[in-house]
Design a protein around this motif. Structure first.
Motif, PDB file in Angstrom:
ATOM      1  N   ALA A 108       0.638  -1.160   0.132  1.00 49.07           N
ATOM      2  CA  ALA A 108      -0.026  -0.068  -0.048  1.00 49.07           C
ATOM      3  C   ALA A 108       0.712   1.110   0.056  1.00 49.07           C
ATOM      4  O   ALA A 108       0.704   2.372  -0.930  1.00 49.07           O
ATOM      5  CB  ALA A 108      -1.016  -0.058   1.116  1.00 49.07           C
ATOM      6  N   LEU A 109       1.743   1.128   0.862  1.00 46.44           N
ATOM      7  CA  LEU A 109       2.836   2.385   0.695  1.00 46.44           C
ATOM      8  C   LEU A 109       3.664   2.840  -0.415  1.00 46.44           C
ATOM      9  O   LEU A 109       3.736   3.843  -1.011  1.00 46.44           O
ATOM     10  CB  LEU A 109       3.967   2.078   1.914  1.00 46.44           C
ATOM     11  CG  LEU A 109       3.437   2.363   3.507  1.00 46.44           C
ATOM     12  CD1 LEU A 109       4.525   1.820   4.372  1.00 46.44           C
ATOM     13  CD2 LEU A 109       2.575   3.546   3.601  1.00 46.44           C
ATOM     14  N   GLU A 110       3.807   1.590  -1.093  1.00 44.09           N
ATOM     15  CA  GLU A 110       4.542   1.816  -2.724  1.00 44.09           C
ATOM     16  C   GLU A 110       3.550   2.049  -3.693  1.00 44.09           C
ATOM     17  O   GLU A 110       3.808   3.337  -4.399  1.00 44.09           O
ATOM     18  CB  GLU A 110       4.982   0.647  -2.896  1.00 44.09           C
ATOM     19  CG  GLU A 110       5.787   0.287  -4.253  1.00 44.09           C
ATOM     20  CD  GLU A 110       6.412  -1.018  -4.721  1.00 44.09           C
ATOM     21  OE1 GLU A 110       6.735  -1.244  -5.887  1.00 44.09           O
ATOM     22  OE2 GLU A 110       6.066  -1.860  -3.989  1.00 44.09           O
ATOM     23  N   LYS A 111       2.313   1.452  -3.316  1.00 45.86           N
ATOM     24  CA  LYS A 111       1.541   1.871  -4.605  1.00 45.86           C
ATOM     25  C   LYS A 111       0.735   3.256  -4.630  1.00 45.86           C
ATOM     26  O   LYS A 111       0.239   3.824  -5.445  1.00 45.86           O
ATOM     27  CB  LYS A 111       0.506   0.770  -4.654  1.00 45.86           C
ATOM     28  CG  LYS A 111       0.997  -0.572  -5.066  1.00 45.86           C
ATOM     29  CD  LYS A 111       1.531  -0.551  -6.585  1.00 45.86           C
ATOM     30  CE  LYS A 111       2.001  -1.984  -6.851  1.00 45.86           C
ATOM     31  NZ  LYS A 111       2.774  -1.943  -8.256  1.00 45.86           N
ATOM     32  N   LEU A 112       0.630   3.479  -3.218  1.00 46.98           N
ATOM     33  CA  LEU A 112      -0.168   4.700  -2.822  1.00 46.98           C
ATOM     34  C   LEU A 112       0.608   5.895  -2.529  1.00 46.98           C
ATOM     35  O   LEU A 112       0.196   7.321  -2.506  1.00 46.98           O
ATOM     36  CB  LEU A 112      -1.298   4.637  -1.943  1.00 46.98           C
ATOM     37  CG  LEU A 112      -2.430   3.516  -2.228  1.00 46.98           C
ATOM     38  CD1 LEU A 112      -3.279   3.501  -0.839  1.00 46.98           C
ATOM     39  CD2 LEU A 112      -3.085   3.782  -3.464  1.00 46.98           C
ATOM     40  N   GLY A 113       2.050   5.692  -2.439  1.00 50.49           N
ATOM     41  CA  GLY A 113       2.833   6.637  -1.617  1.00 50.49           C
ATOM     42  C   GLY A 113       2.613   6.996  -0.224  1.00 50.49           C
ATOM     43  O   GLY A 113       3.040   8.300  -0.016  1.00 50.49           O
ATOM     44  N   GLY A 114       1.945   6.314   0.197  1.00 53.18           N
ATOM     45  CA  GLY A 114       1.926   6.675   1.814  1.00 53.18           C
ATOM     46  C   GLY A 114       0.361   6.263   2.120  1.00 53.18           C
ATOM     47  O   GLY A 114      -0.473   5.715   1.404  1.00 53.18           O
ATOM     48  N   LEU A 115      -0.036   6.837   3.410  1.00 54.63           N
ATOM     49  CA  LEU A 115      -1.331   6.167   3.783  1.00 54.63           C
ATOM     50  C   LEU A 115      -1.897   7.203   4.605  1.00 54.63           C
ATOM     51  O   LEU A 115      -1.397   7.740   5.439  1.00 54.63           O
ATOM     52  CB  LEU A 115      -1.381   4.907   4.564  1.00 54.63           C
ATOM     53  CG  LEU A 115      -1.061   3.651   3.896  1.00 54.63           C
ATOM     54  CD1 LEU A 115      -1.195   2.437   5.075  1.00 54.63           C
ATOM     55  CD2 LEU A 115      -2.488   3.300   3.158  1.00 54.63           C
TER      56      LEU A 115
END
Length: 287
Positions: A105-112
């Protein structure tokens, strides 16, 4: 319990309901573009949360064990307006999968901005007959994976002024027959994340924690288990999902859904013998 204590608890109950009438207003625009990870999202409440977040224009990562079903949910999320809808299959009993999901999730969204922990492992609805191994396994899925994922995501949530949303249960506040392993995991969740709420507040953290206490929800899995066993009313999964989302978005510390779950949890402390009697007589036991 003394009269003064009973009056005090009753006053707290009234105060809670009063606060609910003046709770922060929800602005759906605040979720547009929000980066959200929802676990247990192939069915039930998690699936409904994914659809609601999608309709608000969020960027979503969903996870559960069944990849094919996740793909279908992700496709529907895109059709509902999600800016992104990605999925990753994972087994939360695994040592590595909880971290893998957060990293994805962090990689694909750039953060949460939101980590919504909702997954549970299957557990029988029956009298406990000494299966310690199942209880240990269920604690791994329903509890240890939660704290593992929360710790992994906290740095990103701190940077984004984000929210950690924990989906718990009334059974984590008042025990019920037939679900001893399950209720133990929910008590653990409430205790751990309740303590973490205090610690983050003391550290002036940017991260809010919302603990969501749910009653019986009309998911397919829940309805199959309680069929013919209880007459306790079930409430809509889509409405429960919306209430959870609003609670996280408005950074409230607690949700009780439906509202009477709060009354029940308070009543247990005031009249334990009465609530115990009601609980035992809400179910049919056929030895």
């Amino acid at each position: 319990m003394g009269t003064f204590t009973k009056i005090l608890l009753a006053s707290i109950c009234v105060a809670f309901l009063a606060v609910k009438w003046t709770s922060p207003s929800f602005n759906k625009e605040s979720l547009k573009g929000a980066r959200v990870l929802v676990t247990g999202s192939s069915t039930g409440i998690g699936e409904q949360m994914a659809y609601h977040y999608a309709s608000f224009g969020a960027q979503i990562v969903i996870t559960a064990r069944r990849e094919k079903v996740l793909q279908q949910v992700a496709e529907k999320c895109l059709s509902l307006g999600a800016q992104k809808a990605l999925y990753i299959a994972a087994d939360m009993a695994s040592e590595s999968d909880p971290d893998k999901v957060v990293d994805f999730a962090l990689e694909k969204l750039g953060g949460l901005d939101y980590l919504v922990l909702n997954h549970i492992g299957p557990s029988p609805f029956s009298m406990w007959e000494g299966d310690v191994e199942h209880t240990r396994w269920l604690m791994k899925v329903n509890f240890f994976s939660y704290i593992q994922m929360a710790w992994k995501a906290l740095p990103s949530l701190e940077q984004s002024n984000g929210s950690l949303v924990i989906v718990s249960s009334l059974l984590g506040k008042m025990p019920s027959p037939f679900v001893a392993p399950y209720t133990s995991t929910k008590f653990a969740l409430n205790g751990f994340f309740g303590a973490l709420q205090h610690e983050l507040s003391m550290k002036k953290s940017n991260v809010s924690i919302s603990i969501c206490t749910l009653g019986l929800i009309d998911t397919e899995a829940a309805m199959e288990k309680v069929k013919g066993v209880t007459s306790v009313p079930a409430y809509p999964a889509t409405e429960a999902a919306m209430n959870i989302i609003i609670t996280g978005a408005t950074r409230q510390s607690e949700l009780f859904y439906p509202w009477f779950t709060y009354i029940m949890s308070i009543t247990k402390e005031i009249f334990p013998s009465i609530t115990g009697y009601i609980m035992q007589n809400s179910y049919t036991y056929n030895p």
